[in-house]
Design a protein around this motif. Structure first.
Motif, PDB file in Angstrom:
ATOM      1  N   ALA A 302      35.037  44.987  37.711  1.00 47.25           N
ATOM      2  CA  ALA A 302      36.421  45.453  37.749  1.00 47.25           C
ATOM      3  C   ALA A 302      36.777  46.146  36.444  1.00 47.25           C
ATOM      4  N   THR A 304      40.263  48.384  34.477  1.00 49.09           N
ATOM      5  CA  THR A 304      41.658  48.816  34.521  1.00 49.09           C
ATOM      6  C   THR A 304      41.708  50.249  34.032  1.00 49.09           C
ATOM      7  N   ARG A 309      44.110  48.252  38.419  1.00 46.87           N
ATOM      8  CA  ARG A 309      42.937  47.368  38.389  1.00 46.87           C
ATOM      9  C   ARG A 309      42.085  47.641  39.633  1.00 46.87           C
ATOM     10  N   ALA A 311      38.118  47.260  41.506  1.00 47.70           N
ATOM     11  CA  ALA A 311      36.803  46.612  41.534  1.00 47.70           C
ATOM     12  C   ALA A 311      36.000  47.204  42.682  1.00 47.70           C
ATOM     13  N   LEU A 343      36.411  39.400  43.721  1.00 49.37           N
ATOM     14  CA  LEU A 343      37.858  39.636  43.764  1.00 49.37           C
ATOM     15  C   LEU A 343      38.626  38.333  43.601  1.00 49.37           C
ATOM     16  N   GLN A 346      38.503  37.191  40.040  1.00 49.14           N
ATOM     17  CA  GLN A 346      39.429  37.943  39.202  1.00 49.14           C
ATOM     18  C   GLN A 346      40.851  37.402  39.340  1.00 49.14           C
ATOM     19  N   VAL A 353      42.951  42.107  41.290  1.00 44.51           N
ATOM     20  CA  VAL A 353      42.541  43.487  41.537  1.00 44.51           C
ATOM     21  C   VAL A 353      43.527  44.154  42.495  1.00 44.51           C
TER      22      VAL A 353
END
Length: 457
Positions: A302, A304, A309, A311, A343, A346, A353
């Motif tokens: 991922a 930014t 954001r 991924a 995901l 994260q 994300v």
């Protein structure tokens, strides 16, 4: 003396022995090079090369086709009557370039050998003798090339790189000779059509950006079509794009010979986020990862970019590799499950994300419930679907119009891309514009605005 003459002549050709000359609507660079076998080599980056056994002499003619000149191509569009005279124009351009190259090469070998002779002997007489011998050597080589000139060499070309598939695309070489007028018209028409495709982007309406809105350009399946970079660059400028997301299949064969095709990406005007498609190799991925302003996503990584954001994961299967048996949808589902797991990790880490990217829709569907929006490509047509657990799946068509293979289709494949509008604070999708351009030979440009359907109460 022989060493001084040969080395000096070679250095002279290497440094100043080339001529940049227009040939019809393209710009070329013509160079003479020392060679044991002679012949002519035409380099068409990034597609490959074409070699002709045109002559037997210690010199080879290298022709590098650099680019399609927009001004001269546009002139063909605006004045279609010029197409009928394109062949004569090309012959004149080649003749002019060959004469210029001969003169420059003579000057280059004489200057190179004389300069090296001065450096070695430090006396003018042997230096001038070296220059004279170099000129005599080049003249003898030119006479040998003229004496062994084989105009029928065009019937037996040797292709390398992507051009190895050219005979099946353009037809049998003998039919090209016997029906040259037809092929001349088709070549001119192809150049004209590509130019029309360029011009279609300029007809799109300009978008007035809302400072509260983030604009993402979704492209996919470019398949080595150089026209795509012009289209993408135009849209980035017209729509003030914040981020470009490419869901893969940028290449066609994934060979290192294709890598130069990727060089325009850093200059498109926006950060470029990319995942590997089934036509993109690990070599493609490694090359892209070194380019400025490019973010390569794989294995759930991922990043930014411009506040968004994102991924993604690369396609687990590389289709052009025939040494490995394709694993099909099970491999895609496994890649999608790994992306979904990343995901969720994260989100647990407090860095949720906003957009996930996978090339194959089979993999993308496995992220349902783990991300608000997932982007994919692969199937060369658009799909917009809200999955069972609320994730919106958006599949883009081919931004390259099917790439080189579009030339083989009965009907031209359209060029498709989309501009996604996301709320800058929540990163939720507010609307999207589907942009569709006519394929080769068509000049239509359509933009349709879509709003997400409100969720059911």
């Amino acid at each position: 003396m022989v060493s001084v003459v040969l080395l000096g002549a070679w250095l002279g050709l290497l440094i100043v022995g080339s001529v940049r000359t227009p040939v019809g609507p393209v710009d070329t660079n013509m160079t003479l090079r020392p060679s044991f076998s002679g012949g002519t080599k035409i380099n068409v980056a990034p597609l490959g090369a074409l070699e002709l056994r045109s002559h037997v002499a210690p010199i080879r003619l290298d022709v590098d086709v650099d680019r399609l000149d927009p001004a001269r191509s546009t002139a063909l569009v605006e004045h279609p009557e010029r197409i009928s005279g394109l062949q004569d124009e090309i012959v004149r351009d080649i003749s002019r370039g060959t004469v210029d190259l001969a003169v420059r090469s003579c000057v280059a070998v004489v200057a190179g050998a004389t300069a090296l002779g001065l450096a070695v002997y430090r006396r003018p007489r042997p230096a001038l003798a070296a220059g004279g011998l170099a000129l005599a050597l080049l003249t003898a080589a030119g006479a040998t090339a003229f004496a062994t000139w084989n105009p029928k060499s065009v019937l037996e070309p040797k292709f390398s790189g992507l051009l190895a598939g050219a005979p099946s695309v353009v037809g049998n070489a003998r039919s090209i000779v016997t029906e040259f007028d037809v092929y001349q018209q088709e070549l001119a028409r192809l150049v004209t059509n590509v130019t029309k495709l360029y011009e279609a982007t300029s007809t799109l309406p300009a978008y007035q950006p809302d400072p509260a809105t983030m604009r993402v350009l979704h492209v996919s399946d470019i398949h080595l079509n150089p026209a795509a970079w012009h289209i993408v660059g135009s849209l980035v400028k017209q729509y003030d794009i914040d981020v470009i997301i490419d869901s893969g299949d940028t290449m066609d064969h994934g060979s290192t010979a294709e890598n130069a095709f990727l060089d325009p990406i850093p200059d498109l005007g926006a950060p470029y986020v990319w995942v590997r498609g089934n036509h993109d190799s690990q070599a493609t991925q490694a090359y892209l990862s070194k380019l400025k302003n490019v973010h390569v996503l794989d294995n759930g990584r991922a990043v930014t970019v411009a506040g968004l954001r994102v991924a993604g994961t690369g396609d687990p299967q590389f289709t052009p590799d025939r040494t490995v048996k394709a694993q099909g949808d099970p491999a895609e589902r496994m890649a999608g499950l790994r992306l979904a797991s990343a995901l969720r990790d994260q989100e647990a880490a407090g860095t949720p994300v906003d957009v996930a990217v996978a090339h194959n829709p089979v993999a993308a569907r496995e992220t349902d419930g783990a991300v608000p929006l997932v982007l994919a490509g692969h199937v060369h047509h658009r799909v917009n679907e809200v999955l069972k657990f609320g994730t919106r799946l958006k599949i883009e068509g081919s931004t390259g119009g099917g790439g080189l293979r579009a030339l083989q289709n009965k009907e031209p494949e359209k060029v498709r891309t989309s501009v996604l509008y996301l709320d800058r604070s929540t990163k939720r999708l507010q609307a999207w514009d589907e942009i569709t351009l006519g394929g080769l030979g068509l000049t239509t440009a359509e933009v349709s605005r879509h709003l997400p359907t409100p969720p059911r109460p």
